[in-house]
Structures are given as structure tokens and as C-alpha cells.
Motif scaffolding. Structure first.
Motif, PDB file in Angstrom:
ATOM      1  N   PHE A 135       0.856  -1.188   0.000  1.00  0.00           N
ATOM      2  CA  PHE A 135       0.000   0.000   0.000  1.00  0.00           C
ATOM      3  C   PHE A 135       0.893   1.239   0.000  1.00  0.00           C
ATOM      4  CE2 PHE A 135       0.922  -0.875   4.445  1.00  0.00           C
ATOM      5  CZ  PHE A 135       1.234   0.379   4.944  1.00  0.00           C
ATOM      6  N   TYR A 136       0.243   2.369  -0.195  1.00  0.00           N
ATOM      7  CA  TYR A 136       0.939   3.635   0.035  1.00  0.00           C
ATOM      8  C   TYR A 136       0.030   4.525   0.863  1.00  0.00           C
ATOM      9  CZ  TYR A 136      -1.862   6.171  -3.489  1.00  0.00           C
ATOM     10  OH  TYR A 136      -2.888   6.768  -4.181  1.00  0.00           O
ATOM     11  N   THR A 137       0.646   5.463   1.584  1.00  0.00           N
ATOM     12  CA  THR A 137      -0.102   6.379   2.440  1.00  0.00           C
ATOM     13  C   THR A 137      -0.580   7.547   1.582  1.00  0.00           C
ATOM     14  OG1 THR A 137       2.017   7.365   3.065  1.00  0.00           O
ATOM     15  CG2 THR A 137       1.046   5.755   4.584  1.00  0.00           C
ATOM     16  N   ALA A 138      -1.892   7.759   1.538  1.00  0.00           N
ATOM     17  CA  ALA A 138      -2.496   8.732   0.623  1.00  0.00           C
ATOM     18  C   ALA A 138      -3.081   9.907   1.382  1.00  0.00           C
ATOM     19  CB  ALA A 138      -3.582   8.064  -0.214  1.00  0.00           C
ATOM     20  N   CYS A 139      -3.098  11.057   0.728  1.00  0.00           N
ATOM     21  CA  CYS A 139      -3.652  12.282   1.313  1.00  0.00           C
ATOM     22  C   CYS A 139      -5.176  12.173   1.387  1.00  0.00           C
ATOM     23  CB  CYS A 139      -3.255  13.485   0.471  1.00  0.00           C
ATOM     24  SG  CYS A 139      -3.986  15.046   1.031  1.00  0.00           S
ATOM     25  N   TYR A 173      -5.088   4.780   3.394  1.00  0.00           N
ATOM     26  CA  TYR A 173      -4.242   3.697   2.888  1.00  0.00           C
ATOM     27  C   TYR A 173      -4.863   3.165   1.604  1.00  0.00           C
ATOM     28  CZ  TYR A 173      -2.096   3.783   7.520  1.00  0.00           C
ATOM     29  OH  TYR A 173      -1.441   4.171   8.658  1.00  0.00           O
ATOM     30  N   ARG A 174      -4.029   3.144   0.549  1.00  0.00           N
ATOM     31  CA  ARG A 174      -4.523   2.703  -0.745  1.00  0.00           C
ATOM     32  C   ARG A 174      -3.574   1.646  -1.312  1.00  0.00           C
ATOM     33  NH1 ARG A 174      -8.475   5.561  -2.810  1.00  0.00           N
ATOM     34  NH2 ARG A 174      -7.981   4.986  -4.955  1.00  0.00           N
ATOM     35  N   TYR A 175      -4.170   0.683  -2.029  1.00  0.00           N
ATOM     36  CA  TYR A 175      -3.379  -0.427  -2.548  1.00  0.00           C
ATOM     37  C   TYR A 175      -2.355   0.037  -3.590  1.00  0.00           C
ATOM     38  CZ  TYR A 175      -5.921  -4.302  -0.408  1.00  0.00           C
ATOM     39  OH  TYR A 175      -6.437  -5.200   0.480  1.00  0.00           O
ATOM     40  N   SER A 209     -10.167  -3.942   2.094  1.00  0.00           N
ATOM     41  CA  SER A 209      -9.502  -2.687   1.767  1.00  0.00           C
ATOM     42  C   SER A 209      -8.068  -2.706   2.267  1.00  0.00           C
ATOM     43  CB  SER A 209     -10.255  -1.515   2.392  1.00  0.00           C
ATOM     44  OG  SER A 209     -10.152  -1.564   3.806  1.00  0.00           O
ATOM     45  N   ALA A 210      -7.259  -1.797   1.737  1.00  0.00           N
ATOM     46  CA  ALA A 210      -5.868  -1.689   2.171  1.00  0.00           C
ATOM     47  C   ALA A 210      -5.789  -1.280   3.632  1.00  0.00           C
ATOM     48  CB  ALA A 210      -5.135  -0.679   1.287  1.00  0.00           C
ATOM     49  N   THR A 211      -6.718  -0.447   4.085  1.00  0.00           N
ATOM     50  CA  THR A 211      -6.733  -0.036   5.494  1.00  0.00           C
ATOM     51  C   THR A 211      -6.959  -1.239   6.401  1.00  0.00           C
ATOM     52  OG1 THR A 211      -7.588   2.143   4.869  1.00  0.00           O
ATOM     53  CG2 THR A 211      -7.876   1.471   7.160  1.00  0.00           C
ATOM     54  N   GLU A 212      -7.906  -2.095   6.033  1.00  0.00           N
ATOM     55  CA  GLU A 212      -8.197  -3.285   6.843  1.00  0.00           C
ATOM     56  C   GLU A 212      -7.020  -4.254   6.843  1.00  0.00           C
ATOM     57  OE1 GLU A 212     -13.037  -3.500   6.075  1.00  0.00           O
ATOM     58  OE2 GLU A 212     -11.648  -4.501   4.705  1.00  0.00           O
ATOM     59  N   LEU A 213      -6.390  -4.453   5.696  1.00  0.00           N
ATOM     60  CA  LEU A 213      -5.275  -5.398   5.617  1.00  0.00           C
ATOM     61  C   LEU A 213      -4.063  -4.877   6.387  1.00  0.00           C
ATOM     62  CD1 LEU A 213      -4.571  -8.125   4.360  1.00  0.00           C
ATOM     63  CD2 LEU A 213      -3.597  -6.891   2.403  1.00  0.00           C
ATOM     64  N   ASN A 214      -3.819  -3.572   6.336  1.00  0.00           N
ATOM     65  CA  ASN A 214      -2.704  -2.998   7.082  1.00  0.00           C
ATOM     66  C   ASN A 214      -2.925  -3.122   8.586  1.00  0.00           C
ATOM     67  OD1 ASN A 214      -0.199  -1.367   7.276  1.00  0.00           O
ATOM     68  ND2 ASN A 214      -1.577   0.165   8.152  1.00  0.00           N
ATOM     69  N   ALA A 215      -4.177  -2.961   9.015  1.00  0.00           N
ATOM     70  CA  ALA A 215      -4.475  -3.113  10.445  1.00  0.00           C
ATOM     71  C   ALA A 215      -4.176  -4.536  10.908  1.00  0.00           C
ATOM     72  CB  ALA A 215      -5.931  -2.752  10.707  1.00  0.00           C
TER      73      ALA A 215
END
Length: 658
Positions: A514-518, A553-555, A584-590
Motif C-alpha cells: 500500500f501507500y499512504t495517501a492524502c 491507505y490505498r493499494y 480494503s488496504a486499510t483493513e489489511l494494514n491493520a
């Protein structure tokens, strides 16, 4: 029998027939009946006509279409006392009739008041009006003036227009003026006196006064002079034709008024030369005089049974001061999930967020002519998505704009006005000649969709209601193997190549997926640019020049695929990444940060599974090196049944060639 508490307006009928449309007289309906209105050999529906009385004089009247339900429901009936709040006077041959546009029912049912006598068009009593008028070819019969017994003249197969028997009286006897008549107190309304413009003139000359502006919904073929004030919402191209009379040309434009009424206006030949350059979309005009004819529903999809054909005496005058009370467009949006139950060839309006746009292709029609075709996908809050097919100029106009926006990560809201439903193995929507596309329209529905999509709707899973003839395959897809990407030099041209590959996922790069998005909203869209963590612990966006406590957070998912011909690396962004991993990328990162074993399971469950991957193949520069990049824009699990049908179809086509 109810006693009337309202008061009839003395000389109200004569006043109305003389042209005083501001009087708002209180009158009684002494006869009411429904008739079938015909036009061009086609029955256009039921209309209601009446005879109205002020207690002394009576006149024929016609109810506008919007009042028909009042008569059908029984709110209006014989004996009702009403106040005419809006009406016009029409010349029908040598006679004048009152066309009632709006009214208020004061007393629903009452005995017939007085001994009304039918008036001629000049306002004088008809000496012996056995046949008062003829409507739609059917003769109607009226009260015999001066008949002391007050009986009705009833020729053999015709129903009398007036009946003086009390409603509901089983004996059906004639009521004398002195019997059982409710007592009306002297009216507070003044007796009618002709206005100076009409005094001593008798009936108004046909063109003596300007036409009165009426709502589009009140138009009917029995009017004389009329005018409507409306905004042009669509303007068609000039079409040329050839028939037995020779060559010709025609164009149409659509009008919308402040009451929401719509109607199509058509101009032929000399009228086209006169009005084509005058009419501009978005501007307000007063249109007067024209021939109302039944709408041709094969070509006209507006909610109106009539359309206007302009004639030599017609006028189209621009209103320089734009009327803000008239909307710029009228929509009747249907959720995408309702399209599943819509009939084939139905015309409807839809609105959704554009999630993908395919490149433009050239299609050869059956007549040998070529046209442009482009497909895209819309999703909305109903949990469904639909494929929309654009044809012709729309592909290079709105279609190119939409594709550019989606490729830049902007997912616009699109409103489709008058799209045509197709049920060819699933439901889809296609454009027709009268279709209009509105990108990011300024409407409540569009703003609601934008807020939903940006606040989580983009990550919401949706089910497509559009299916190809072979489920599991995209329409007009170009199937390739992994090896063909390199062997055929795909992506090396000026434009990307779009292909579909059936392959197995064999490896994920799970260190950075993922990358951290604005998260900042710029107008109606999210910035989505990469943000970095500053020394303060906040996230900084160089583009927005702002700091945020939280980021999105976006893939940015990289994985390897393999088929029988070889392997290739593929990159998936937000939409495709979520289709592949199911979260989602947010859920997977968590899950990863908590060291939850479900993180590894999520990726392991996708390994060695076959997918149909829609790829965008394009050569890109990385420093001094140029490299072909494969980007997944859509990921679907292979449906064994659908894939089998696809392969059988290929075998069948191959056999036919040999």
C-alpha cells in the motif's frame, strides 16, 4: 342532499366567454362526461368535458389532462360547485369553450341551481339549442330554452348533455326551478362588467390580444392560440431524409418549463432554416403557435403524449432575462439495481460513479458504415454496477474526457439522460441519438454519490448486472497469453493495449502493498497523493501543503502471475487490489500491524487461484530505462461454466474457418 354554502358568480359564464380570465368565477357543473380523444387515427386517452353554469347561463367546458383524475375519483361530479382558478378560452370553429386548467372544489355535490340556458359564442342565449356542439365527431344535446316543463330533448341514440333530475333520485322526475333548490345569498363578488378592451366588441377577434402563457402540461390539440415559456434542454442534429415527396431535413429540440412539463418541438425544411441557429441549449424561449400532434414514441421519450410541429405562423422568441425558476434539466433517476427488472429497450435516467472506461473501438454496422464504440462501468449505492456503452460522437467527446479522468485517479459522477436498456445476456445501458451525458452535474443526487464514494463507497464491493454471452469474460475482450505480451510487443505504441489474461497468482510482495495517501478533499474528489510522516508525527502532503493527523491507505499491490506460456509481474491499485484480496488496504494494514494471522491467510487464499485479469499494458520510463508495465484494472475469479462456454465458442469459430 348537501346544502350549498358557496355562491355562484352572476354572469360568470358570460364573463369567462368574453375573455376575462382573471375573474375566478364560482360555477356549478351541471353535466360531466368522459370522452375518448382521438388524433391521427389513434385513441389518445380519456378527457372530461362538462357544462358549467352560473345559475342563469351555461357553457361547454373542457378539463385539462391534469384534472382527469379528479373526475375519475368522483371529486368532481354532476352538481359540484367549483371556483375556476385558472382557465383559458379557446375558439373551436365558430364557438368558444372554456378550457379549465385548475380549480377548487367548494361543494362536492348539490342540486342543480336555477334554470341555466346555453350561451352562444357571443354570450347571447341560443334560441333553440337542440344541438349545442359537436365534440370529437359525436353530437351533444343541450337544454331547450324557454321550455316551461324543463324537459330534455333526447334524440334516439344520444344521451342528453343536460339532465335536470336530481342525482340519485330513483323517480327521475324533472325538478322545477322553485323545487328543492338551495338558497344562495347574494354573492359578494361583483357582477361582471366587460373590461374597456372588450366593451361593445362582442367576441374577441382571433389575434386581437397576445397569446397567454400556459403550462406545457395544459397544451391540447383543441386550443387556438397559445404560448409556453420554457428552457431548451436538448437540441438534436440536422437529419436529412428522402421519401416520395423528395429530399428534406429536420431537427428537434426539447423544452422544460417551471412546472416540470416537457415537450419536443420539431422543425422541417424552411422552418429548420429559420429556427436552427436561433435555438440554443440552456436558454429560455417563449414558443407560440404550432400544431400539436401525437408524440412518436419510437423516437420521442419525453413524458408527454404530444409534441409540437412548428408552422409558418410559429414564433420562438428568446427571453433575455433568464428565468431561474426553470431548471436546466429534469431527471428521473433509477437506481442501478432496478435496471435488473427493467424491460428490454426501456428508456431511463441513471446516475453513478465511473469506475472504469475502456478504450474506443471502431465497429462496422450492418449497413457497412463504421461508428465508434466505448464501454465504461458505473456503480452506485445500491450495491450494483452496470456497463454503459457509448456510441458515435459521445465516444470521442465525453468518452475521452471520462477515460482521461479515470486514468488520473479521478472517478467522476456521471448522469445519463435517456439511456436505453439492453437485456442481451444480462442488463446494460446504451446511448441513443437523444441520450445526454452530464459529468459531475450540480444536483443533490450527484453530491450524495460523491460523498458516499469518497467516504468509503469506492471500497464497497459491488455486483455487476452486466454479463457477456460467455459469463466470466468481458465484452469485446482481447484474450492474450502472458508470453504474447512480450512476443507481440504490446504496450510499445503511443497508446496502451488493453487485454485479458487468464492466469494464476503465484507470489505477492507483502512487504509494501500500500501507500499512504492524502485524505484531503479538493472540490468533489480526494487528493490521494502520497503523504509522508513529519517530525511532528503528522502526515504531510506536498501538493496540498497541509498536515493531517490521519492518512488514507490505498493499494499499491505487486504480484506475479503465471499461465502455460510464462510469468509476468502485475501492479494493482485500489479497485483491482480490493477485488483480488476481498478487503480494503486499510483493513489489511491493520491486520499486519496487529500481527494477526489473518493477514497471511488473506494473501495465501489467493495463491494458486485462477483469475481473469483485465490488464492495461504500457511502456513507461524508470530513470533512463524503459519498461513495459502491466496494470490490473479488473480482477475476477474464473467461472468454470462460463470459461467452458468461452472455449467451446472458440472451438466452434475455429472449426467454421476450416
Amino acid at each position: 342532499m348537501a346544502m350549498a354554502m358557496a355562491r355562484l358568480t352572476p354572469n360568470g359564464v358570460a364573463a369567462a366567454l368574453a375573455g376575462d380570465t382573471n375573474l375566478k368565477p364560482v360555477l356549478q357543473i351541471v353535466e360531466l362526461r368522459g370522452v375518448q380523444v382521438n388524433g391521427a387515427g389513434v385513441t389518445r386517452g380519456e378527457r372530461f368535458r362538462a357544462v358549467v353554469s352560473d345559475g342563469t347561463a351555461a357553457s361547454s367546458a373542457l378539463f385539462a389532462a391534469q384534472l382527469s383524475d379528479h373526475a375519475r375519483s368522483g371529486a368532481l361530479r354532476r352538481g359540484s360547485i367549483v371556483q375556476l382558478s385558472e382557465y383559458v378560452i379557446n375558439d373551436v370553429g365558430p364557438r368558444r369553450i372554456i378550457v379549465i386548467l385548475n380549480l377548487e372544489v367548494l361543494v362536492s355535490e348539490c342540486e342543480i341551481i336555477g334554470n341555466p340556458t346555453a350561451l352562444s359564442e357571443t354570450g347571447s342565449p341560443i334560441p333553440n339549442p337542440t344541438r349545442v356542439e359537436q365534440f370529437n365527431g359525436a353530437p351533444q344535446y343541450g337544454l331547450m330554452a324557454g321550455n316551461s316543463s324543463n324537459t330534455t330533448t333526447k334524440p334516439s341514440d344520444n344521451v342528453p348533455l343536460f339532465q335536470n333530475s336530481m342525482a340519485g333520485n330513483s323517480s327521475n322526475f324533472a325538478t322545477r326551478p322553485s323545487d328543492k333548490v338551495p338558497v344562495f345569498q347574494p354573492t359578494v363578488q361583483p357582477s361582471y362588467r366587460p373590461a374597456p378592451n372588450y366593451k361593445n366588441h362582442g367576441a374577441i377577434m382571433k389575434n386581437e390580444a397576445p397569446a397567454r402563457i400556459i403550462p406545457i402540461s395544459a397544451l391540447n390539440p383543441y386550443q387556438g392560440r397559445w404560448a409556453i415559456k420554457a428552457r431548451v434542454t436538448a437540441k438534436g442534429d440536422i437529419r436529412r431524409y428522402h421519401n416520395a415527396k423528395g429530399d428534406g431535413k429536420v431537427f428537434s429540440f426539447d423544452l422544460l418549463d417551471s412546472d416540470g412539463g416537457e415537450i419536443r418541438v420539431t422543425c422541417f425544411n424552411a422552418l429548420l432554416d429559420r429556427f436552427y441557429e436561433v435555438v440554443e441549449v440552456g436558454k429560455v424561449y417563449v414558443v407560440s403557435r404550432g400544431n400539436l400532434r401525437p408524440a412518436q414514441k419510437n423516437y420521442n421519450h419525453l413524458n408527454n403524449e404530444w409534441e409540437i410541429l412548428l408552422e409558418n405562423g410559429s414564433t420562438v422568441d428568446l427571453c433575455p432575462d433568464e428565468d431561474s425558476s426553470i431548471p436546466t434539466q429534469r431527471f428521473d433517476f433509477r437506481p442501478i439495481n432496478e435496471i435488473e427488472d427493467a424491460q428490454n429497450n426501456a428508456i431511463l435516467d441513471i446516475i453513478g460513479v465511473v469506475t472504469s472506461v475502456n478504450p474506443c473501438t471502431t465497429i462496422q454496422r450492418k449497413n457497412g458504415m463504421e461508428t465508434q464504440k466505448r464501454t465504461m462501468n458505473l456503480k452506485d449505492m445500491s450495491g450494483r454496477s452496470v456497463e454503459v456503452t457509448m456510441w458515435g460522437d459521445l465516444c470521442n467527446r465525453e468518452g475521452s474526457q471520462l477515460q482521461g479522468m479515470v486514468e488520473r485517479g479521478i472517478f467522476p459522477v456521471l448522469a445519463v439522460k435517456a439511456g436505453k436498456v439492453s437485456d442481451f445476456s444480462g442488463k446494460s445501458v446504451g446511448t441513443i441519438s437523444s441520450t445526454q451525458l452530464f459529468i459531475n452535474p450540480d444536483s443533490a443526487e450527484a453530491h450524495s454519490l460523491r460523498q458516499w464514494f469518497d467516504s468509503g463507497g469506492r471500497d464497497a464491493s459491488t455486483q455487476s448486472i452486466s454479463r457477456d454471452i460467455t459469463p466470466g469474460a468481458s465484452r469485446n475482450e482481447i484474450r492474450k497469453t502472458v508470453a504474447q505480451i512480450k512476443d507481440e510487443g504490446l504496450g510499445m505504441g503511443d497508446k496502451p493495449d488493453w487485454i485479458t489474461v487468464k492466469a494464476t497468482v503465484i507470489f505477492f510482495k507483502n512487504e509494501s502493498f500500500f501507500y499512504t495517501a492524502c485524505p484531503n478533499m479538493i472540490g468533489d474528489r480526494q487528493c490521494n497523493k502520497k503523504v509522508t510522516k513529519s517530525t511532528t508525527g503528522n502526515w504531510t502532503c506536498d501538493k496540498c501543503d497541509r498536515e493531517f493527523e490521519e492518512c488514507d491507505y490505498r493499494y499499491l499491490l505487486q504480484f506475479q502471475i503465471q499461465d502455460h506460456s510464462g510469468t509476468a509481474w502485475v501492479t494493482a491499485f485500489q479497485e483491482a487490489g480490493q477485488e483480488l484480496l476481498g478487503c480494503s488496504a486499510t483493513e489489511l494494514n491493520a491486520l499486519k500491524e496487529r500481527e494477526d494471522p489473518r493477514f497471511a491467510d488473506t494473501m495465501l487464499n489467493c495463491l494458486f487461484q485462477e483469475y481473469l485479469l483485465r490488464l492495461k499494458v504500457k511502456e513507461e520510463s524508470y530513470g533512463d530505462e524503459r519498461k513495459v508495465k502491466n496494470t490490473a484494472v479488473k480482477v475476477e475469479k474464473v467461472d468454470p461454466s462460463g470459461e467452458s462456454k468461452f472455449l467451446l465458442d472458440l472451438i466452434s469459430k475455429s472449426s467454421a474457418l476450416h
